[in-house]
Structure formats: C-alpha cells, structure tokens
Scaffold this motif. Structure first.
Motif, short mmCIF file in Angstrom:
data_model
loop_
_atom_site.label_atom_id
_atom_site.label_comp_id
_atom_site.label_asym_id
_atom_site.label_seq_id
_atom_site.Cartn_x
_atom_site.Cartn_y
_atom_site.Cartn_z
N UNK A 103 43.16 51.48 32.00
CA UNK A 103 42.46 51.90 33.21
C UNK A 103 41.19 51.14 33.53
N UNK A 104 41.01 49.97 32.92
CA UNK A 104 39.84 49.17 33.30
C UNK A 104 40.11 47.71 32.99
N UNK A 105 39.28 46.84 33.49
CA UNK A 105 39.46 45.42 33.22
C UNK A 105 38.23 44.88 32.51
N UNK A 106 38.44 43.73 31.87
CA UNK A 106 37.37 43.20 31.02
C UNK A 106 36.18 42.69 31.82
N UNK A 107 36.48 42.08 32.98
CA UNK A 107 35.43 41.45 33.78
C UNK A 107 35.47 42.02 35.20
N UNK A 108 34.99 43.24 35.36
CA UNK A 108 35.18 43.95 36.63
C UNK A 108 34.67 43.19 37.85
N UNK A 109 33.63 42.43 37.71
CA UNK A 109 33.07 41.74 38.86
C UNK A 109 34.05 40.78 39.50
N UNK A 110 34.96 40.26 38.70
CA UNK A 110 35.81 39.19 39.18
C UNK A 110 36.90 39.65 40.13
N UNK A 111 37.25 40.90 40.03
CA UNK A 111 38.35 41.42 40.82
C UNK A 111 37.96 41.63 42.27
N UNK A 112 36.72 41.89 42.47
CA UNK A 112 36.24 42.30 43.78
C UNK A 112 35.29 41.28 44.33
N UNK A 138 45.01 35.65 27.75
CA UNK A 138 44.56 35.82 29.12
C UNK A 138 43.54 36.95 29.26
N UNK A 139 42.66 36.80 30.22
CA UNK A 139 41.60 37.79 30.40
C UNK A 139 42.15 39.13 30.88
N UNK A 140 43.34 39.13 31.45
CA UNK A 140 43.91 40.39 31.95
C UNK A 140 44.34 41.33 30.82
N UNK A 141 44.33 40.82 29.58
CA UNK A 141 44.68 41.65 28.43
C UNK A 141 43.53 41.81 27.43
N UNK A 142 42.34 41.44 27.84
CA UNK A 142 41.22 41.42 26.89
C UNK A 142 40.79 42.82 26.48
N UNK A 143 40.86 43.77 27.39
CA UNK A 143 40.51 45.15 27.04
C UNK A 143 41.50 45.69 26.01
N UNK A 144 42.76 45.40 26.23
CA UNK A 144 43.80 45.84 25.30
C UNK A 144 43.57 45.28 23.90
N UNK A 145 43.18 44.02 23.83
CA UNK A 145 42.92 43.41 22.52
C UNK A 145 41.72 44.05 21.84
N UNK A 146 40.68 44.30 22.61
CA UNK A 146 39.52 44.99 22.03
C UNK A 146 39.92 46.37 21.51
#
Lengths: 428, 428, 428
Positions: A412-421, A53-61
C-alpha cells in the motif's frame, strides 16, 4: 594462555582471575561481533533493493525486516535448541523451548536471520509476501538450525567426520544460497527476463545504495567470521585477529578477481559484479578463515570472485533461472567453493591439511561430504516447503501486480512517493 | 566477580588485578557503546529525512548535525555537571563547569544529543532554523540534564523513590517525545496536512533511506541500552549481554506487532508503521532492559509496537497535531509504556517486582510517578521555551518558504540538485 | 598499571596475568578500531558520490572499492614492511615481503586505504580509471608507507626530531590531501567549472547521502584516532578514551565553525560546508588527539572548520584548481593545521609543549618541519607519478565521455538505471 595456566598450577588465585577475565573478554567480543552481524541486515536490504527495481523496494525492506523480527523470535523459541541442544545421534538436537541466553544466543540469532535473508533477493519482484513469511519462519526455525547443529553443536555427525566450517560458508551461506536457487526456480522468472529465448537485463535502480550495502556487509562480516572464534584471550585473541585479517584479504582479492574478470570478459570493469566479487570473496573465506594462511585466503577469495561472474551467467543463461541478485552464485556456489578449499590448501596451525599442502585427501573428502550434505538438505527442504506453498497459497503475485510493482498491492505504499506525482512535485 | 573477590580476601594482588581489569573492560565497553550511540544521529537523519519531503532534506540534515555539534559542546560545558554534579536536595545538581571526562562523558553526551534530535523530525517542514538552534541548546544544556539527574545521578529524588529507568525510556525518549509533541503543537501543522476537516497524508520521499535509518538506530541501540550497564566483567558482562539480547527481542516483537496491526487495521502490512513499530519496541524496552526476562521484553515490545500505530492515529486525527514522523508516539508514548511496564512484570534478578508477577503495586506506583514527572517537566519547559521563541523570533517560516521547501531559503541549496529539471520519472 | 606492576614485583603470577590481559585487551581494541576505520571507505564513497554528479557515481564507487581491494593487498605485500621494517638511517624501512600480521596489520592497512581514497574525490568526473588504478597502487605500496615510517616506525628521523602526529593529520590526511591537490592540478578542471574567467558551481547530486557519509566517517574516526593508542589497559584505557572524547569535541566545533562562517560569509548556513567543517575538525585533531586538552581540541577543531571554508574558496578561485569535493582543503590544509597546533597549545600529560602554553618554540619547529616534509614528499612524488602517467597512458577521458559521464564508457553501466528513459538527464 595455557603456558600461564601451567605456571599458575599452584597459584589458583591468579589462574582463576585469568580464566574469569578471558571469559568476560570472550563475551565482550561475541556481543560486539553479534552487533556487527546485525547490521548485515541493513547491508542485505541495500544490496537487494539497489540491485532491483524501485517499484519493489518497499517489499524488499519488508522482507528483510521480517527476517530479523521473525528470526529473532523463532531462533530463541526453538532454533537454538534444535541447533545446540542435546543429541543422541548427531543428526537431531533438542533441549526444550527457550534455550540459549545472553551474548551466545544473540550472536547465533544473527546467523539464523542471515540464512533467511539470502533467499529474499533471489525471488524479488514477483513473490507473494505471505509466502515469504512462511518460508522465513521455516528457515530460521527448522531448516537452518537442524543442519547447523551437524557441525556447530560439537557432537554432530559432520564434526565427528572431521568436517570444518568455521563461520558458515556451507552452514549459513550455501544453505541460504541453495534455498534461493530452488525458490527462484519454483517461483519462476520475472516478466521480461526471458523473452523469445533471449535473456534480458533488468537493471537495479540504485547502484550507490548497493555499494553502500556491500561495504556494510563487509563491515559486518568481520563480526560474522571473527566472532565465530567464540572467545577472546591468549591464542583466541590472536586467532580471531587473524580471522579478521584473512577475511579482509579474501574480500579484497574477490573484488579484484571479479573486477579483472569482467574487464577481460565484458570489456569493462563492472560495478555490480565487482560488488558480487567482494561478497563472493567473503563467502569463500567464511568456512576456512580459521584454517587458512593469508596467502591461502587471498587465493581462495580471488578464485571465488572469478567463479561468481561465470556462475551468475551460467544460472541465468544455461539454467534459465532468474535469480534477481545472483544470491545462489554469491552464497551457494562461493559457499561450496569456500568449504572445499580447506581440503585443497587449508592449514591446522602450522600443519597443512589440504590436498596441495601435504595433508592428503581425507580433509577434502570430509569437506565434499559436508558440501553435499548441506546442498541436499537445503534443496530438498526448500522444494518441499515451496512445493507445499505453491499447492496451497500460491507463490506468485498476479501479472498486473508484478508489472505495477509489489509495493502498492502488497504494502500500500511506494518507496519514493514524490516520483509518482511529478505533476506537483516537491522540487518545484 | 564477588565470589572471586571473596576468595581473594587474603590475596590482594590477584584481587587488585581483577579490579583493575574489570575497570578497564568496563571503560572499553562504554567507549564502544558510546561510539554505537553516536551513529544513531545518522539513523535519525535518515528516518526523519526519508519520512518527509525532499524539499526539506537539507534542513533536516542541518538540524541533526546541529544537535550533535551543539550537544557535544553544551553537555561538556554545563550538561554533565547539571546531571551528575553534587546535590543537596536530589532535584538539582552542580559541580562547576567542564565536569566529566573520558569514556563516561563521551557516552553520556551521546544521550543528550539523542534527546534533542527526537524533536527535530516532529516539526520538520515549517520551523525556522534559528528557532531550532535555540531549542537544541536549551534541550542539551538544561532540560535533559536536570531531569536526567533525578534518576541517574544516584542520589536524585526518583532514585530514592525506587523509580527504575535503566537506559532512558523516560529520561531520554519520553522527554524528547513530549517536547516534540509540544513543539509540533506550538509550531502548528504543515500546509496541506489538515484541509477542510480532513487529515491528508504527506508521504515521505525515500522509504529505503528510512529503512536504513531504522536499522542503524537498532544497531546503535545495542550500545544505548547495553552500555547503560556502565561496566563489564563478571555479573556486569552477563548483565549487559542480557540487556542486548532482550533489546533485540523487543525490537523484533515491536516490528511484528506493528506489521500485524497495520495488516489487520489497514488491510496491508505497512512499511512506515513497521519501522515505527521496531523503534517503539526499542523504546519500550529501554527502561526495563535490565529488569525484564526475555519473555517480558518480547511482550513489552509487542505491545509497544501495537500502541504506536494507534497513538500516531490518535495524535493526528483526534488531537489534530501534525507530528511529521510520529516522534511523540514512538518516543513519548512508547517511552511512557516502557517505563510503566517494569511495574507490571519487571523483575529484579529472580524476584518479580511488577504487579502481575508477585511484586505488588509499589513499583508500578514509583514508575507512574516517574513517567508523570518527566512528562510534566518536558511539557512545561517546552511550552516555556517555544512560547518565548514564538513571542520573540517566531517559530515558522513564511507560507511561501514552506511551499518552496526550507532548503532553499534557509540553507541556499537543495538535497538533490539534479531533480530540478525533470519532467518525468524513472519509474515509468 | 605501573603502580600495580610495582606492587607485584615479587608476585610474578599476578603481574604476568595483568600483562597478558592488557595485551589481549589492546588487541581487541585495535581490531575493533580497525573495523570502524574500514567503514570509512563507505563514508568516503558516499561523500564523494553525493557531492558530485550522478553520471559519475559508478566510477566513484569503483575507485573506492579499488582502494580497499588494492590497498589491502599491497600493504600486506610490501607496504607494512616499508613502513614498520628495520632501518639503518631513519628514512627507509624494510624487512622483507609479507610482514605484519593480525590486528596490527589489519589496523594499519585501513590507514593506507584511507590515504589513497582521499585523492579519489578531488579528481572525480574526468580521470581515466586505469590512471587511478596505477596511482592507487603506488600510493598504498610506496608513497604512504615510506613517509609514514618516518614517524610511526619508532626510529624514524621525524620521531627522533620530536615530531608528533598521533593518528595521522600529516601522515595520512595531508599526504592524501596534497596528492589530491597535485592530481587535480595535473588532470585539469572539469568542463564547465571555469568558464570565461568565472568559477561555476557543479553541485553534487545527493546531499542526504553526503551527510550519511560524513556521519559514517565521524563514526569510523573514533577508531582511527582512538585505535592509534595501539593499546588498552590502565593509562592506555583512559588515554584512548580521552582521544575519542576530544575527537568528538573537535568534530563538533569544526562543524559549528563552518556553519557559522558560511552564515556570516554567504548569508546562510550551508550544508556542504558544514559537512566539510566537521571533517576538517576531525582532521585538525587527528595529530594532536593524544596531546590536547578538551579545550585545546575544541579550539583546534573550530579553527579547522573556519579555515576549510576559505581554503576551498582560495583553491578554487585563486589557484583555479578544480578539487571536486574540497579534499585538498579538508585533508591537506586542515591536516597541516592539525599538525602545527600541537606546537601552539599541545600538552604532554600536564605539561604544556606549545608556544602559547609555556612550552617554547621547539615543538612548533618540529611540527613545522614535519608538515613541510610530508608536503614536499607528497607533492613531489605525486608530480612524478602523474607526470609519468600523463606522458604515457594519459590522465583524462575524452570530452565526449566526460560530458556523457564516466559511468557508461568506463564501466558500462549507470548508477540509477531507471533514469535512462528520461528525456534529459539532471546533468545537462
């Protein structure tokens, strides 16, 4: 080369030149091969990220970056010495801190980082970052190098036994794969994976990136397997070339094996499984790429690609273990298969050494012992490490964090910031 | 190699073979290294694009494509000659148009394109495309080659001074970084960056692509630094191998340095800064990779990774300059650090040449002069170029264009055409 | 090298060493070049996927995976033999099954896979997967190898004629491009492409990935063209280096050519066309990279980049053929141009062989015959194959499947699963 050297027995200058140049060409090939293997870290990141899932993409990186950062330092500090140091018993190796240098250390470092990163994907989506850090250090500093020395140091007990693992189906991939299986079991499944006795799919978020990741892994694998020749020039040049050729054939056969299997089994040719099939084909030829005819490599890869489809189902549906990207099947199961197959139809030059091509059962026996040894080692050590971690710092994030995604609370951040807002989105 | 050559003083045939082969191997390594450096253009595109808004992603791709297209032509036309031509004074070089050929010109061209592309990210999101084109031409044709010759032509004034910059911490990265800082200052901040005295974050749109970009840059950097040996064979083979090894160690240390720093400083290990940390580690070892022990390289990279976090904050919060991706910190500041560190604990073979390892202060002095010279050169030239551009064609797009995104008005298309009609997001 | 060999005519040891080492270096270069060409499969996937709708991205990945999997097996099984086998007439070649080995077979295999994959993009979004499988097999097993042998086997009729196609502008790219044109014509346009006599744009879904794809293709092309030297050492080392240099210059000029053309023609510098321009520049130099000065390569690439813009318009607006990514223009038209240009200003060493540099018209005549021969061959064979497929299994998916996207019905999954929960997708 040996012919030339014989010819030059009385002409030491020309022989010395050839020896010098062969050494230099070997170093060039190992260095380039190591650079190719490095890029596999990018491939793993894309496969693991794309298949979850994209909500864990930063963690994987962050986990994959950690593996190469930590692995580069620990393997240089102690790992190389624990793997290639002096030995008195063939089980344990040591020559002091900071051993290894140049192209050799660089190449071997990339293998250590690969072993660690295999675990990352299996436990995606619910594991604490701190926990992963500890495991990554232990993996690259201790688990991988010690058992790697059994075969690759040259005087290890598995080498003495006649065990063959040219580029690491067992040493790298199975050790990583079994550790991944234990880790996934210890951490437990993601919320929503097993509900009311049903196994629910948690689809990845980007299959294009996963595909790119597999192409990059395949690309890097040519260095992984070909570079394991550790030399270039004369027979080593043709040897390494054949390794790369058979590696590609096995990957191709593995992809087709999975493609056809899913078509028959599920009714449609499935992308994710075809990707896993190619990877399984690559893992299946990693041990035997120096001891396999092209035909043998194709068959090894094809079967690896078929096995992986059913292995993923078995681990998910029967063992009820949530391996988020099928790492245990791709690396563990296919790694075991790739190690065993040498004992079935492997060759040593023109001589068959496998059970089915006139080589008898002794090679198969040695391969089985090696497969078992690496499995036991990886499983036991992983249980110990994750057991201690579970009892101390804990393995999982909270339920709230898992549902929200690890990226926010852990990094403290998300992979695709534009999508949240989306309210005031970039695309307006 | 020199031993062999001595041995062959009376056996000219074997010596001639070795010389021929060493030349050929060196050309092979430089060509492959140049090919690796080429891919860094893709890495820069992904990092710059991933770390900025999607509404400007087409513009960023167009700028990076322009850099390699323009740079390849201008450096072949005049750049190579301005950098490696004949000189009478060590400051200015020229041998006529269309100098350079083969693997050497190819390798050097990739460096020129890199210097230009560093500027691209800093001024993302508000700069006219026409303005960027002019700057890209001037950078690859004039700014970079002239100052590069001071050190790499071989008879330049910085070479005479004893200044060391093996692969371009100053020559490529600092020059690019300082130009980026000036450019970001001259163009001014993006709308919404500094509001009512507050510094607001403008998050990137795709951290997975940014991560892939950093892995690709890291991969290409092995060619960037390793290829700067400019040769292969004998001592050059081990030399280039050690360069690649220490480059990897510094990148790993830089990543960890930033990871830990952000964890302590912001409370969480941050992905964007860890990525910048790895890049800063790479920049920090680029000057010294031929004059650094592995331990020294790790320390140089680690400090580079720590510095970059604070430098980005400083430029943003104190200088109030909106460098959209931190290019001035990653390339300028870390580049200066990487150049200076040779004077602190650099080595020349087994001999310490730095202040802290018995080498005295003279090397540090030479390094400081070089750092300063490249900073002054890049800052002054960039002020002149952007000043002229500002007075003539203007630097910025209109406010409306900036808010809408440059992609539509500057290039007539958007990066993700499907997104235009979305109402809500995949992550919910 | 020849000088050295002369020098060593009485010193067979040194000459033998040089010959041995040159062979080994050549094998190393071909192997690495083949590895680079492999990654072009990833580049094609990204370009084709990025330039088309997301609802078909899984299908595109599956087609590109298929090409490399099927191509690796068929070319090993029969393709290599059909291309490089014995011949009695210069038109047809055969030496039995499973010919070719090592680095040579590996390198050539990657070319066959490339020829197939060119077709994939042109017919994206409406073609049955089963149909594509059959075509991919026929392309890599029969169409490409037979005609490839005419020139590259060494005794083919085009070689005898004096035709030059160093790395395959015609042999690989035009054959793929013309097949793509026929395929797109036979399959018919996508729904919504031609409506009420108007040509409507169907924009791609991710121009960042398309850009990454072009950078990867460009990167791999250095292996494609440079590796076609098939050797390293002495004149081959400088030859291959010059090939890579001129390849880069042509790609740069092609990108600029398209960038400027779209700026003048459409009013804005367009990304998709600039990407196509760089690819067209690469295709335009692929035949002549061994017979072109840098200046000649720049001009060839520049014109290729201009041609491609108008060719795409012509095929779309005049021929009313829906080539989804412009494959026929990029590979077919630019491939023909790149083959012909050798007859206009090609060189052979220092001697002009083109019409405009003192070489007369005979080379141009040979080039024209070759261009025509490959066009006729590819068009006729493609008509036969797609004709049979149309009459038997059918070429297109149903209207419902096409509108929904091929990914779900053909492969049972979508590229970006998170998007499923949207009220309406980007494609509607």
């Amino acid at each position: 080369m040996s012919l030339l050297l014989t010819l030059f027995q009385d002409t030491s200058e020309a022989a010395a030149v050839l020896e010098q140049v062969n050494g230099d060409m070997g170093m060039l090939w190992m260095l380039i091969a190591g650079i190719l293997v490095f890029l596999m870290q990018a491939g793993f990141t894309l496969v693991e990220s794309g298949m979850t899932r994209s909500k864990n993409a930063v963690n994987i990186a962050m986990k994959n970056l950690l593996d190469i950062c930590v692995g580069s330092l620990t393997f240089w500090l102690v790992g190389y010495s624990l793997m290639y140091g002096d030995t008195s018993n063939g089980w344990f190796f040591w020559s002091g801190l900071f051993q290894g240098e140049g192209a050799d250390l660089f190449f071997q470092t990339m293998f250590a980082a690969t072993a660690a990163t295999i675990v990352s994907g299996a436990i995606a989506g619910r594991t604490k970052y701190t926990t992963y850090i500890v495991f990554s250090i232990v993996m690259t500093a201790i688990i991988y190098p010690i058992s790697g020395g059994w075969q690759w140091q040259g005087e290890g007990w598995l080498t003495e036994l006649g065990f063959i693992d040219f580029a690491g189906s067992s040493i790298v991939h199975s050790v990583g794969g079994w550790a991944a299986l234990v880790a996934a079991f210890m951490v437990g499944p993601r919320i929503g994976k097993f509900v009311d006795g049903k196994v629910l799919p948690i689809p990845g978020h980007n299959q294009v990136l996963a595909t790119l990741g597999v192409f990059i892994l395949w690309f890097g694998w040519f260095g992984f397997n070909g570079g394991s020749q550790l030399a270039w020039g004369g027979a080593d040049a043709t040897g390494a070339s054949n390794v790369v050729l058979v590696t590609n054939l096995a990957a191709a056969a593995g992809g087709l094996g999975a493609l056809i299997t899913t078509w028959i089994w599920y009714g449609k040719p499935n992308l994710a499984q075809t990707l896993n099939g190619s990877l399984a084909g690559l893992v299946s030829i990693t041990a035997g790429c120096g001891n396999m005819t092209p035909e043998g490599g194709v068959l090894a890869g094809l079967i690896g690609g078929i096995i992986v489809v059913f292995s993923i189902e078995f681990i998910e549906k029967k063992l009820k273990i949530d391996d988020a990207i099928g790492a245990a099947s791709v690396h563990g199961v296919a790694g075991a298969w790739g190690t065993l197959v040498i004992g079935l139809w492997g060759v040593d030059g023109d001589t068959g050494i496998g059970l089915f091509n006139g080589g008898g059962a002794s090679q198969l026996g040695a391969q089985a012992i090696g497969v078992l040894a690496y499995a036991v080692w990886a499983v036991v050590l992983s249980f110990i490490v994750f057991g201690i971690l579970k009892a101390t710092m804990g393995l999982r994030v909270s339920k709230e964090v898992e549902i929200e995604g690890l990226d926010i609370s852990e990094h403290g951040s998300i992979a695709y910031p534009g999508k949240r807002v989306r309210e005031y989105d970039e695309d307006k």
